[in-house]
Scaffold this motif. Structure first.
Motif, PDB file in Angstrom:
ATOM      1  N   LEU A 109      -6.039  -0.052   2.521  1.00 17.60           N
ATOM      2  CA  LEU A 109      -5.462  -1.151   1.583  1.00 17.60           C
ATOM      3  C   LEU A 109      -5.515  -2.589   2.097  1.00 17.60           C
ATOM      4  N   GLU A 110      -4.825  -2.408   3.325  1.00 14.85           N
ATOM      5  CA  GLU A 110      -4.543  -3.860   4.141  1.00 14.85           C
ATOM      6  C   GLU A 110      -5.861  -4.545   4.026  1.00 14.85           C
ATOM      7  N   THR A 111      -6.893  -3.863   4.590  1.00  7.85           N
ATOM      8  CA  THR A 111      -8.353  -4.410   4.638  1.00  7.85           C
ATOM      9  C   THR A 111      -8.940  -5.071   3.336  1.00  7.85           C
ATOM     10  N   ALA A 112      -8.629  -4.316   2.064  1.00  7.99           N
ATOM     11  CA  ALA A 112      -8.898  -4.880   0.894  1.00  7.99           C
ATOM     12  C   ALA A 112      -8.116  -6.162   0.695  1.00  7.99           C
ATOM     13  N   LEU A 113      -6.981  -6.059   0.666  1.00 10.04           N
ATOM     14  CA  LEU A 113      -5.990  -7.394   0.461  1.00 10.04           C
ATOM     15  C   LEU A 113      -6.290  -8.484   1.254  1.00 10.04           C
ATOM     16  N   PHE A 114      -6.585  -8.448   2.480  1.00 13.93           N
ATOM     17  CA  PHE A 114      -6.994  -9.432   3.366  1.00 13.93           C
ATOM     18  C   PHE A 114      -8.290  -9.980   3.110  1.00 13.93           C
ATOM     19  N   SER A 115      -9.275  -8.988   2.808  1.00 11.84           N
ATOM     20  CA  SER A 115     -10.539  -9.342   2.414  1.00 11.84           C
ATOM     21  C   SER A 115     -10.700  -9.990   1.095  1.00 11.84           C
ATOM     22  N   GLY A 116      -9.833  -9.718  -0.008  1.00 14.03           N
ATOM     23  CA  GLY A 116      -9.787 -10.527  -1.269  1.00 14.03           C
ATOM     24  C   GLY A 116      -9.046 -11.836  -0.986  1.00 14.03           C
ATOM     25  N   ILE A 117      -8.048 -11.893  -0.200  1.00 14.86           N
ATOM     26  CA  ILE A 117      -7.251 -13.149   0.173  1.00 14.86           C
ATOM     27  C   ILE A 117      -8.333 -14.184   0.896  1.00 14.86           C
ATOM     28  N   GLY A 135      -7.713  -6.641  -8.903  1.00 13.13           N
ATOM     29  CA  GLY A 135      -8.778  -6.006  -8.088  1.00 13.13           C
ATOM     30  C   GLY A 135      -7.867  -4.827  -7.289  1.00 13.13           C
ATOM     31  N   PHE A 136      -6.714  -5.368  -6.490  1.00 12.97           N
ATOM     32  CA  PHE A 136      -5.979  -4.444  -5.592  1.00 12.97           C
ATOM     33  C   PHE A 136      -5.338  -3.445  -6.394  1.00 12.97           C
ATOM     34  N   THR A 137      -4.864  -3.910  -7.612  1.00 11.26           N
ATOM     35  CA  THR A 137      -4.084  -2.806  -8.559  1.00 11.26           C
ATOM     36  C   THR A 137      -4.874  -1.979  -9.259  1.00 11.26           C
ATOM     37  N   PHE A 147     -13.331  -2.553  -4.509  1.00  7.69           N
ATOM     38  CA  PHE A 147     -13.992  -1.643  -3.906  1.00  7.69           C
ATOM     39  C   PHE A 147     -13.670  -1.521  -2.337  1.00  7.69           C
ATOM     40  N   GLY A 148     -12.919  -2.619  -1.926  1.00  4.83           N
ATOM     41  CA  GLY A 148     -12.402  -2.629  -0.549  1.00  4.83           C
ATOM     42  C   GLY A 148     -11.185  -1.457  -0.577  1.00  4.83           C
ATOM     43  N   ALA A 149     -10.356  -1.712  -1.557  1.00  4.31           N
ATOM     44  CA  ALA A 149      -9.170  -0.559  -1.632  1.00  4.31           C
ATOM     45  C   ALA A 149      -9.819   0.828  -1.757  1.00  4.31           C
ATOM     46  N   LEU A 150     -10.897   1.162  -2.400  1.00  6.22           N
ATOM     47  CA  LEU A 150     -11.584   2.417  -2.374  1.00  6.22           C
ATOM     48  C   LEU A 150     -12.073   2.779  -1.140  1.00  6.22           C
ATOM     49  N   PHE A 151     -12.862   2.036  -0.549  1.00  6.32           N
ATOM     50  CA  PHE A 151     -13.665   2.697   0.626  1.00  6.32           C
ATOM     51  C   PHE A 151     -13.333   2.277   1.903  1.00  6.32           C
TER      52      PHE A 151
END
Length: 573
Positions: free
Chosen positions: A400-408, A137-139, A393-397
């Motif tokens: 990037l760090e928010t997207a990573l931490f949210s996914g993790i 997802g991050f990629t 979608f976290g990476a898009l909106f």
């Protein structure tokens, strides 16, 4: 031992055969990093030349002491934003640039020291908590984001610096009628050339990016160049990184400590996530501890050569891998070429059209989206799809760090939720004395005095609610006094689990029965032994296997009930 401290000794012999591939990938990466170095330095509040310094020093050290063969370190968007947010609270980048730069170098050194210390402490296993779905997802999100950030160079439109995915999309749609078709032609033409060369001209396929950018520059020249709005990269500064000791002081260290920790963690997660995402295709094993050390050393060394904080770059790493790099030598070649360009050819490199570069990066962004694995996740697991979608979608909106931490965080939540509900199966036997789950076969029979249960999962604080509720219901029904736990499926028992087991065992013993264990792993008994819980439960209540346990427990059963029993499922009966 030497390879442990100097990991480049492992891949250096390989570079003797692959140096041509690495050379081409390094040259391609040099062309890509020129405009990025300028942009990222400005985002960080620094003069453009500091972006070049970072792009020359950081990737070399990270390549020598890291574990990934394709990861390219250097200035990145996320790191640059956090650097500006941290240092701008203490100094003004416009009126006090000397102090601003000095604080940035101290911040970089501190973050590097934290990263290196985490590597020495073998905390690289932390990256194991970044699940496969988070990486995909991050990629994919980063790939889309990278591509969209190039659309201004593809359409020739003005997009505010630092715009979000939504803002870029909205700006492009609302101003599509103002598209500069000369710029658009160069971008799409460059991208098509790259695709055609890679697909149809096999002998030159590994040079496809380099050929496309050169031909794209030629196309821009014939379309009128800057006279028709085809903007070039612009003037490139001509100097090498000067040695400079960071201004360490108690005050600076105290005030920058929080920012340094944030940058260290963000940089490590970003770098390892990128390394692992590329490893999905390259099938290389990534050593998290070594990557931590490599990133830490790269930032420590960089801070002494007027470079600011760096990390793994999605764009440059993607270009590096797709350009055919085989070893980290490509990163070293890229840094050397960048030095040569700055010293000798800066006036020529400045003619590279941003639209040609944009067309290439559009292709790189698309290739970062792993459609095959996304489809697999979509078909196989709803929870994994939620993790993937949240990260993407976290990476898009968001950041990037928010997207990573949210996914993790979400993947860990789902994991804990799953482990908090261990499977508890009640076992019965068939005529051939085979133990199976009673819900799988209605013909199996149970002993009226001994309940046999199998626990698949760990007995820890998160799972106690489910396990204790099962035993409480069993105790309240009063059907049996003896319970045998088939414990081969118990992976570990924590302190809370051990305390509960000891309490539960005493409760059943007071009723005149007991709780017994068969096949409990040695590793699962460690806390029971060290904490004295094994003695509280009764050492004699632990058995090697079911047969031994049943033979011993049979002597404790009420023989009056056994005399009138019609089940008789054990050999002892």
């Amino acid at each position: 031992m030497l390879q442990r401290f100097f990991p480049f000794l492992v891949w250096l012999p390989l570079a003797k055969k692959s140096w041509k591939d690495d050379l081409i990938a390094g040259l391609t990466g040099t062309i890509i990093v020129i405009p990025q170095a300028v942009a990222f330095a400005i985002i960080a509040g620094l003069p453009p030349v500091y972006g070049f310094y970072t792009a020359m020093i950081t990737p070399v050290i990270a390549a020598l002491f890291g574990s990934s063969y394709h990861l390219i370190s250097g200035p990145t968007t996320a790191i640059s934003i956090v650097v500006f947010a941290t240092v701008s609270e203490m100094a003004d980048a416009t009126t006090d640039i000397e102090n601003y730069v000095a604080l940035t170098l101290v911040l970089t050194a501190m973050a590097g020291l934290i990263q290196f210390a985490m590597g020495l402490a073998r905390m690289g296993k932390l990256v194991n908590f970044v699940s496969h779905s988070v990486i995909i997802g991050f990629t994919a999100g980063a790939g889309v984001l990278i591509a969209f950030k190039q659309l201004q160079h593809v359409f020739g439109l003005e997009v505010p610096r630092g715009s979000s995915f939504y803002t870029i999309l909205k700006t492009i749609i609302l101003n599509i009628d103002q598209t500069n078709w000369y710029v658009f032609g160069v971008a799409i033409g460059t991208m098509l050339i790259a695709i055609l060369v890679k697909k149809f001209i096999k002998p030159l396929s590994r040079f496809y990016m380099l050929i496309a950018m050169v031909l794209g520059s030629v196309l821009a020249y014939f379309l009128g160049g800057e006279a028709n709005g085809i903007e070039n990269v612009g003037e490139i500064p001509s100097s090498l990184p000067p040695f400079r000791i960071p201004a360490f002081s108690i005050t600076n260290i105290q005030e920058l400590s929080t920012g340094a920790l944030t940058l260290a963690l963000l940089g490590l997660i970003e770098a390892v996530a990128i390394a692992r995402s590329i490893a999905l295709s390259s099938h290389q094993r990534i050593d998290g501890n070594q990557e931590f050390k490599g990133q830490g050393l790269s930032n420590i060394v960089a801070s002494f050569f007027s470079s600011y904080m760096g990390s793994g770059s999605f764009t440059r790493s993607g270009v590096n891998y797709q350009a055919g790099a085989k070893t980290p030598m490509s990163a070293i070649f890229a840094a050397i070429f960048l030095m040569v360009v700055l010293l000798l050819f800066s006036q020529y490199a400045s003619f590279l059209p941003k639209s040609a570069m944009g067309g290439i990066i559009l292709l790189v962004g698309y290739n970062l989206i792993d459609f095959h694995h996304i489809q697999q996740v979509f078909k196989s697991s709803g929870r994994e799809l939620i993790v993937l979608g949240t990260t993407l979608f976290g990476a898009l909106f968001f950041e990037l760090e928010t997207a990573l931490f949210s996914g993790i965080g979400l993947s860990l939540f789902f994991y804990l939720e799953k482990t908090a509900k261990p499977n508890i199966a009640v076992l019965g036997t068939t005529k051939v004395h085979r133990f199976i789950n009673v819900i799988r076969n209605p013909d199996v029979k149970e002993c009226p005095q001994l309940k046999i249960v199998r626990i698949d999962g760990s007995i820890y604080f998160g799972a106690l609610e489910v396990v204790s509720e099962f035993f409480a219901n069993l105790y309240e029904r009063g059907e049996v006094k003896h319970v045998l736990i088939v414990a081969k499926g118990i992976n570990f028992i924590d302190l809370a689990g051990a305390t509960w087991l000891a309490y539960e065992a005493k409760k059943w013993q007071q009723r005149g029965g007991g709780i017994y264990f068969s096949g409990l792993k040695i590793v699962s008994q460690q806390i029971l032994k060290k904490g004295g819980f094994r003695e509280e439960i009764g050492v004699e209540n632990f058995y090697v296997d079911k047969a031994t346990a049943i033979h011993a427990i049979f002597d404790k059963l009420d023989k009056k009930i056994c005399e009138n029993c019609k089940v008789r499922i054990f050999h002892e009966c």
